[in-house]
Write a protein that holds these residues in place. Structure first.
Motif, PDB file in Angstrom:
ATOM      1  N   MET A  25       0.845  -1.194   0.000  1.00  0.00           N
ATOM      2  CA  MET A  25       0.000   0.000   0.000  1.00  0.00           C
ATOM      3  C   MET A  25       0.878   1.242   0.000  1.00  0.00           C
ATOM      4  SD  MET A  25      -2.971   0.557   2.666  1.00  0.00           S
ATOM      5  CE  MET A  25      -4.001   1.935   2.689  1.00  0.00           C
ATOM      6  N   ASP A  26       0.435   2.328  -0.702  1.00  0.00           N
ATOM      7  CA  ASP A  26       1.330   3.485  -0.853  1.00  0.00           C
ATOM      8  C   ASP A  26       1.621   4.172   0.465  1.00  0.00           C
ATOM      9  OD1 ASP A  26      -0.583   4.923  -3.506  1.00  0.00           O
ATOM     10  OD2 ASP A  26      -1.169   3.317  -2.186  1.00  0.00           O
ATOM     11  N   ARG A  27       2.821   4.580   0.545  1.00  0.00           N
ATOM     12  CA  ARG A  27       3.221   5.379   1.703  1.00  0.00           C
ATOM     13  C   ARG A  27       4.236   6.391   1.239  1.00  0.00           C
ATOM     14  NH1 ARG A  27       1.929   4.583   7.146  1.00  0.00           N
ATOM     15  NH2 ARG A  27       3.123   6.065   8.329  1.00  0.00           N
ATOM     16  N   ARG A  28       3.991   7.673   1.441  1.00  0.00           N
ATOM     17  CA  ARG A  28       4.855   8.682   0.813  1.00  0.00           C
ATOM     18  C   ARG A  28       5.976   9.141   1.719  1.00  0.00           C
ATOM     19  NH1 ARG A  28       0.380  12.175  -2.391  1.00  0.00           N
ATOM     20  NH2 ARG A  28      -0.625  10.393  -3.321  1.00  0.00           N
ATOM     21  N   ASP A  29       7.054   9.429   1.077  1.00  0.00           N
ATOM     22  CA  ASP A  29       8.248   9.900   1.777  1.00  0.00           C
ATOM     23  C   ASP A  29       8.029  11.290   2.324  1.00  0.00           C
ATOM     24  OD1 ASP A  29      10.702  10.026   2.672  1.00  0.00           O
ATOM     25  OD2 ASP A  29      11.720  10.102   0.751  1.00  0.00           O
ATOM     26  N   SER A  81      -2.407   2.406  15.840  1.00  0.00           N
ATOM     27  CA  SER A  81      -1.984   3.571  16.624  1.00  0.00           C
ATOM     28  C   SER A  81      -0.528   3.909  16.351  1.00  0.00           C
ATOM     29  CB  SER A  81      -2.190   3.298  18.112  1.00  0.00           C
ATOM     30  OG  SER A  81      -3.550   3.059  18.397  1.00  0.00           O
ATOM     31  N   ARG A  82       0.291   2.829  16.179  1.00  0.00           N
ATOM     32  CA  ARG A  82       1.700   3.064  15.892  1.00  0.00           C
ATOM     33  C   ARG A  82       1.857   3.826  14.564  1.00  0.00           C
ATOM     34  NH1 ARG A  82       5.150  -2.188  15.181  1.00  0.00           N
ATOM     35  NH2 ARG A  82       3.955  -2.669  17.061  1.00  0.00           N
ATOM     36  N   GLU A  83       1.152   3.376  13.528  1.00  0.00           N
ATOM     37  CA  GLU A  83       1.244   4.049  12.234  1.00  0.00           C
ATOM     38  C   GLU A  83       0.725   5.492  12.309  1.00  0.00           C
ATOM     39  OE1 GLU A  83      -0.948   1.451   9.673  1.00  0.00           O
ATOM     40  OE2 GLU A  83       0.890   0.555   8.877  1.00  0.00           O
ATOM     41  N   LEU A  84      -0.407   5.698  12.997  1.00  0.00           N
ATOM     42  CA  LEU A  84      -0.969   7.042  13.101  1.00  0.00           C
ATOM     43  C   LEU A  84      -0.036   7.986  13.852  1.00  0.00           C
ATOM     44  CD1 LEU A  84      -3.304   8.969  12.622  1.00  0.00           C
ATOM     45  CD2 LEU A  84      -4.360   8.112  14.732  1.00  0.00           C
ATOM     46  N   THR A  85       0.563   7.479  14.960  1.00  0.00           N
ATOM     47  CA  THR A  85       1.497   8.305  15.730  1.00  0.00           C
ATOM     48  C   THR A  85       2.729   8.638  14.898  1.00  0.00           C
ATOM     49  OG1 THR A  85       0.763   7.227  17.769  1.00  0.00           O
ATOM     50  CG2 THR A  85       2.822   8.444  17.858  1.00  0.00           C
ATOM     51  N   PHE A  86       3.217   7.636  14.173  1.00  0.00           N
ATOM     52  CA  PHE A  86       4.390   7.866  13.327  1.00  0.00           C
ATOM     53  C   PHE A  86       4.086   8.919  12.255  1.00  0.00           C
ATOM     54  CE2 PHE A  86       6.816   7.047   9.493  1.00  0.00           C
ATOM     55  CZ  PHE A  86       8.109   6.972   9.973  1.00  0.00           C
ATOM     56  N   GLN A  87       2.944   8.779  11.587  1.00  0.00           N
ATOM     57  CA  GLN A  87       2.603   9.734  10.529  1.00  0.00           C
ATOM     58  C   GLN A  87       2.422  11.152  11.073  1.00  0.00           C
ATOM     59  OE1 GLN A  87       2.883   9.070   7.475  1.00  0.00           O
ATOM     60  NE2 GLN A  87       3.195   6.862   7.769  1.00  0.00           N
ATOM     61  N   VAL A 146      -4.102   9.668   4.791  1.00  0.00           N
ATOM     62  CA  VAL A 146      -4.152  11.089   4.447  1.00  0.00           C
ATOM     63  C   VAL A 146      -2.869  11.799   4.887  1.00  0.00           C
ATOM     64  CG1 VAL A 146      -5.327  13.270   4.918  1.00  0.00           C
ATOM     65  CG2 VAL A 146      -6.664  11.217   4.443  1.00  0.00           C
ATOM     66  N   LEU A 147      -2.445  11.585   6.130  1.00  0.00           N
ATOM     67  CA  LEU A 147      -1.236  12.253   6.633  1.00  0.00           C
ATOM     68  C   LEU A 147      -0.001  11.826   5.855  1.00  0.00           C
ATOM     69  CD1 LEU A 147      -1.788  12.117  10.509  1.00  0.00           C
ATOM     70  CD2 LEU A 147      -1.926  14.119   9.028  1.00  0.00           C
ATOM     71  N   ARG A 148       0.076  10.520   5.566  1.00  0.00           N
ATOM     72  CA  ARG A 148       1.258  10.020   4.865  1.00  0.00           C
ATOM     73  C   ARG A 148       1.378  10.610   3.467  1.00  0.00           C
ATOM     74  NH1 ARG A 148       1.166   4.135   2.474  1.00  0.00           N
ATOM     75  NH2 ARG A 148      -0.174   5.353   1.069  1.00  0.00           N
ATOM     76  N   ASN A 149       0.301  10.560   2.706  1.00  0.00           N
ATOM     77  CA  ASN A 149       0.352  11.072   1.337  1.00  0.00           C
ATOM     78  C   ASN A 149       0.523  12.592   1.295  1.00  0.00           C
ATOM     79  OD1 ASN A 149      -0.116   8.429   0.701  1.00  0.00           O
ATOM     80  ND2 ASN A 149      -1.693   8.865  -0.823  1.00  0.00           N
TER      81      ASN A 149
END
Length: 716
Positions: A1-5, A315-321, A201-204
């Protein structure tokens, strides 16, 4: 799944310290327009562009898929979203849009599908990426048109915090709306929570903010002419500080994510983001944010750092983003703000330099003006005045509060109006009333000889505090000339009227007998005709004097070396011959040898000397033989001037008239039977002054007559 730099936005493709270029939509280059027309040569270039961006997107997507956490389907970073935004921003809305969209959709779907994402989820994420790019294009082309469809002419980047606000709004709005088109249903199907959607949304959004401006910079640098390529420098920090920034960032990341593994200290690294954003150019700040994001993502994937301690994968992904978005936005806002502040300071410095240069120019102009200029504030306090004002008006008189308070006895209006008081002209001028062409008489210790000034007062529009400018023009000579012309008209009318009356009267006396057939004795006819002739001669003399007066005033001066002795000797011969015919008394005129030569206009010099010798011969007592001597020498106290003296044994000039004999139409001997217009000596002084000399008169003690003195520049 896409994840942006995560890469901070690059506000300016040329670097934060470069001069700002107004945000506008650049004109399409010739190659871009030709490409849109589809010519064969340009189509190949377009295919190469498409292939290059597709490869760039695939590489970014592969790198993003390497940041997938165990048990998760979303990558922590998805730089491919930023690459897609830069890709479509270059091409804009053209006939290749469908091809670009199909290629983007295929690449995104294949990379996700080939790296373990289900086919349906891969397709949904690919649709979401395509929808995000298209919506971003719709918004950014409206708000910041120079950032969309620029082809080979990339814009300078984000010029201000206002542009940055538009960019961030376009990114977050397009990403949020796109999330509802592509991945929403699949995400809810996967975990049933909103957290996955917010994470996407945050990642992209963070990826577009980081990659999009940096991609513009790279393209801008690649398209720049040779010798002009560069990233705009490091900024205020310099190379040494950049190295320290890199070392400190690496040390803090190592400490937070390895040494103190498990402690919630990731915010400490944000300090370096503040450092990068406030001290370095945008590209340095962007790269710093990308480096921090990549390092934090890699350590988190490897199981290190405070984010790995969060048990729930969502939660880990959301906190990281959220953390990565904070890093990107801090770097972006601070670097753009720094750049805007630098550009503002640069504009202010340029404005100050321009204002200082303009002030110097204006001061130079004011100081060189012959007219006096004075500026007063609304309370009558002196703000500015040029040297000419000090010369014309003198030292201003001020009251106890420093306001201008002219003394009516020293400065007065010729029309009788008062200058002081609540209703005075000065108060009215300070209140904003325009005063045009007011004549003033100035006579004070600073201007002992007195001076006529014409003053104009006008309010200075837009001045703060309200001010009034007074302009003084010296009209002393003009008013004297006007008075002379008025006197001139009166004298000419009077002096011409008398001989005309004589001519008319005696002509009538001759005509009347002839009409009646009466004969007039010849001796009476001769007498009447002689009277008419004498009247005509008087008119002729007056007209000749008027012509000489005009010549002395208006003839252009061409200075040449003139032998004074030769000119005087020629004048003497003419005067002696005329005296033999008219009176029989031959004047004795001597010319001293060795009179220095002068630099003068020959015609005007001859007028002067002829007037002086002629007066010396004319103004003698009846029956007295005129004795005239002409001498010359270097003037005492000024060896550059020659003093010429004409002495006579005439009737002299009364003491009270000596200071006025050079005035136009002034005659010291009106009642002695000596004819004249009163212009001769006025001509003498005017000619002398036009040559830089002067003229005066003194008594001749040896003969009781007069000595006329005049100075001219020496020839050598």
């Amino acid at each position: 799944m896409d994840r942006r730099d995560h890469r901070p936005d690059r506000p300016d493709g040329a670097g934060a310290d470069r001069q700002a270029v107004p945000a506008r939509r650049p004109a399409r280059s010739g190659s871009a327009r030709a490409r849109d027309r589809g010519s064969p040569g340009v189509s190949r270039a377009r295919v190469l562009d498409l292939a290059g961006f597709a490869a760039y997107f695939v590489l970014a997507a592969v790198l993003g898929r390497l940041t997938v956490l165990d048990g998760a389907s979303l990558a922590l970073l998805w730089p491919a979203a930023g690459v897609a935004a830069a890709w479509f921003a270059v091409t804009g809305w053209n006939r290749w849009l469908i091809v670009d969209g199909v290629v983007l959709l295929a690449c995104s779907w294949l990379i996700n599908d080939l790296t373990g994402v289900s086919t349906s989820l891969s397709l949904g994420l690919a649709l979401g990426t395509l929808a995000q790019v298209l919506l971003f294009g719709l918004l950014i082309s409206r708000w910041c048109p120079s950032m969309w469809g620029f082809g080979e002419e990339p814009p300078p980047g984000v010029q201000s915090l206002r542009d940055l606000g538009y960019l961030m709004a376009a990114v977050f709005l397009s990403t949020t709306v796109a999330s509802l088109i592509g991945p929403t249903s699949i995400l809810f199907e996967a975990d049933g929570e909103w957290g996955g959607l917010v994470t996407w949304v945050l990642r992209n959004a963070a990826a577009v903010l980081a990659i999009f401006p940096l991609s513009l910079l790279a393209r801008n640098t690649a398209r720049a002419p040779r010798g002009q390529r560069g990233l705009g420098g490091l900024g205020a920090g310099g190379t040494v500080e950049a190295v320290l920034l890199a070392l400190c960032t690496a040390g803090l990341v190592w400490m937070v994510f390895l040494v103190t593994d498990g402690l919630p200290l990731p915010f400490v690294v944000v300090v370096t983001c503040v450092w990068a954003g406030t001290r370095f150019t945008s590209w340095v700040s962007d790269i710093h944010a990308l480096a921090v994001s990549g390092a934090v993502a890699a350590l988190t994937v490897l199981g290190h750092g405070p984010f790995d301690e969060i048990a729930d994968i969502g939660s880990r992904e959301l906190t990281f983003q959220t953390y990565i978005a904070l890093v990107v936005v801090i770097n972006l806002v601070l670097s753009v703000g720094r750049r805007e502040a630098l550009l503002l300071n640069q504009r202010l410095a340029l404005s100050e330099e321009a204002a200082a240069a303009q002030a110097t120019t204006m001061r130079t102009i004011l100081d060189s003006m012959a007219d006096g200029v004075t500026v007063l504030d609304q309370d009558g306090r002196l703000v500015l005045r040029n040297p000419a004002a000090a010369t014309l008006v003198g030292t201003p008189r001020l009251d106890d509060e420093g306001r201008l308070a002219p003394d009516p006895e020293e400065i007065s209006a010729l029309d009788g109006r008062s200058l002081v008081g609540e209703e005075g002209l000065l108060a009215r001028a300070l209140s904003g009333e325009v005063i045009e062409g007011l004549d003033l008489l100035v006579r004070n210790p600073s201007v002992p000889d007195g001076r006529m000034l014409q003053v104009t007062a006008r309010p200075i529009i837009g001045s703060d505090p309200p001010s009034t400018v007074l302009v003084f023009h010296d009209v002393t000579a003009d008013r004297r000339e006007r008075d002379e012309l008025a006197s001139f008209a009166g004298v000419v009318a009077h002096d011409l009227l008398n001989p005309l009356t004589v001519v008319e009267g005696w002509s009538e006396a001759l005509l009347e007998p002839a009409r009646n057939g009466v004969s007039v004795p010849p001796h009476l006819q001769v007498e009447q005709l002689e009277r008419i002739q004498r009247a005509a001669q008087r008119m002729q003399h007056l007209i000749n004097d008027l012509l000489a007066y005009t010549t002395a005033r208006d003839l252009a001066i061409k200075l040449v070396r003139v032998d004074v002795v030769a000119v005087v000797e020629d004048i003497v011969r003419a005067r002696v011959d005329a005296a033999r015919v008219q009176s029989g008394l031959v004047p004795r005129i001597t010319v001293a040898p060795g009179v220095p030569a002068v630099r003068a206009e020959p015609v005007l010099l001859r007028q002067v000397l002829d007037n002086l010798v002629g007066n010396a011969v004319k103004y003698v007592a009846p029956g007295v033989v005129p004795e005239v001597s002409v001498t010359g020498r270097r003037a005492e106290g000024d060896a550059s001037m020659v003093l010429i003296e004409v002495s006579d044994n005439g009737i002299g000039i009364p003491e009270g008239h000596r200071s006025r004999v050079f005035d136009s139409f002034h005659r010291a001997h009106r009642d002695g039977g000596y004819r004249g217009t009163g212009l001769g000596l006025s001509i003498v002084k005017r000619v002398a002054e036009r040559h830089g000399g002067t003229a005066w008169v003194r008594g001749n003690d040896a003969t009781g007559g007069t000595t006329m003195c005049v100075t001219f520049p020496a020839a050598d």
